[in-house]
Design an enzyme around this catalytic site. Sequence first.
Site, short mmCIF file in Angstrom:
data_model
loop_
_atom_site.label_atom_id
_atom_site.label_comp_id
_atom_site.label_asym_id
_atom_site.label_seq_id
_atom_site.Cartn_x
_atom_site.Cartn_y
_atom_site.Cartn_z
N HIS A 334 48.31 38.50 31.57
CA HIS A 334 48.43 39.64 32.46
C HIS A 334 49.75 40.34 32.20
CE1 HIS A 334 48.86 41.90 36.26
NE2 HIS A 334 47.55 41.88 36.28
N ASP A 393 40.13 38.73 36.35
CA ASP A 393 38.93 39.09 35.59
C ASP A 393 38.25 37.87 34.96
OD1 ASP A 393 39.04 41.89 35.96
OD2 ASP A 393 40.64 42.02 34.48
#
Length: 456
Positions: A334, A393
């Site tokens: 991320h 996700d």
Amino acid sequence: MGKKSFLEQFESEKLMELSSLAEKCSYINPEFYSKYEVKRGLRDINGRGVVAGLTEIGEVHSYIIDENETVPVPGRLRYRGIEIDDLVNGFISEDRYGFEETTYLLLFGHLPDKNELINFEALLGSFRTLPNSFVRDIIMKAPSKNMMNTLARSILSMYSYDPNADDTTVANVVRQSLQMIAYFPLIAVYGYQAYDHYYNNNSLIIHSPKPELSTAENILHMLRPDSQFTKLEATLLDLALVLHAEHGGGNNSTFTTHVVTSSGTDTYSAISASLGSLKGFRHGGANIKVVQMFDDIREHVEDWKDDEEIFAYLEKILTKQAFDRTGLVYGIGHAVYSVSDPRAVIFKKYVQELAKDKGLEDEFLLYSKVEEIAPQVIGHLRKMYKGVSANVDFYSGFVYRMLGIPKELYTPLFAISRIVGWSAHRIEEIVNNGKIMRPAYKSIAKKQKYVEVDKR
């Protein structure tokens, strides 16, 4: 026929030639970014973002500064100062859906009391009616294969149905925002039904939303032909909406909201721009890539419990020998979080429960193993400036698949949730009346003189 073929060949050759020129003149030597201290992606080498604004809406926390050293810590996410863990544990412990409560909190700054929540849910329910003929004239005509484009086109079309479309007063923007929060699930689901009918030749079934149902319940009700769903299914979808609703002002689509809003444009233009950002595979489109990647892993890894075999195949993915050959393990890593993404940590607990209910415990185990092994493989093959971990996700696509939601709606579900954060940030930008956003770009082009056409 021959003339057309010749024209097609001519166009193809010329486009290839022009594409080559465009690529050549657009290339910038990567060394220049270091030379001129350009922070690409508006982030420094340690992953810290360039501070471009202030917000009270969402806070993302992933590190501490200790004696001028950046020390990664487990990720934390706060909505209006409230820890996301506390928010989720609060409504789940009371056996309630939380998306509407979260929407109120993000837009209006405090948790609603019982009466405020009841009235707010009733208001959203009353807004779940699209303008007359909108479904027929906008959604059903020229249906798109991509639901994010359906959403963007539909939201831009909303401008024509709004007599006060250009009014950017807070009162009007709040009204527009609440209507879009209510409209998004309808547009996304109906857009998919039109696509499924016209492109896949399946029956066209349109269910009207029910005002008494929550957003998550209505999505399942409208999507499924029999309108049936379990409490656990609706709870997991509601949780997904809550976890995706906001992520600070710096994520790509929310920053887009701020940038476009700062120009003084209308709400529909601003939100359609944010939808364009979210569509990208580096942002909201990542959840589809995770599911596709796991389809590929299941096909090529024979023993899902063999750590060495999983490690070896992830190596192939990272070295661009397998899957889509981009060298990316989707759902891992991320821009901000390194030790952990709090949304993924929360999600995982409930995902396991749904996997057990659906008889997919072996697949959940595979996800868990990839989550554990992938950072090891990345650390083995690449120089990392910060750690990597599973992001939200990583599990969201798995949840949507277990819920029987088609892949075409994975990213739109993100939008159905994030429209709340975008709306809150748009209002914040308007209230604080900031300057139009215009960061600097340094030109490194060599100076040239104009040459007359006959002398070139």
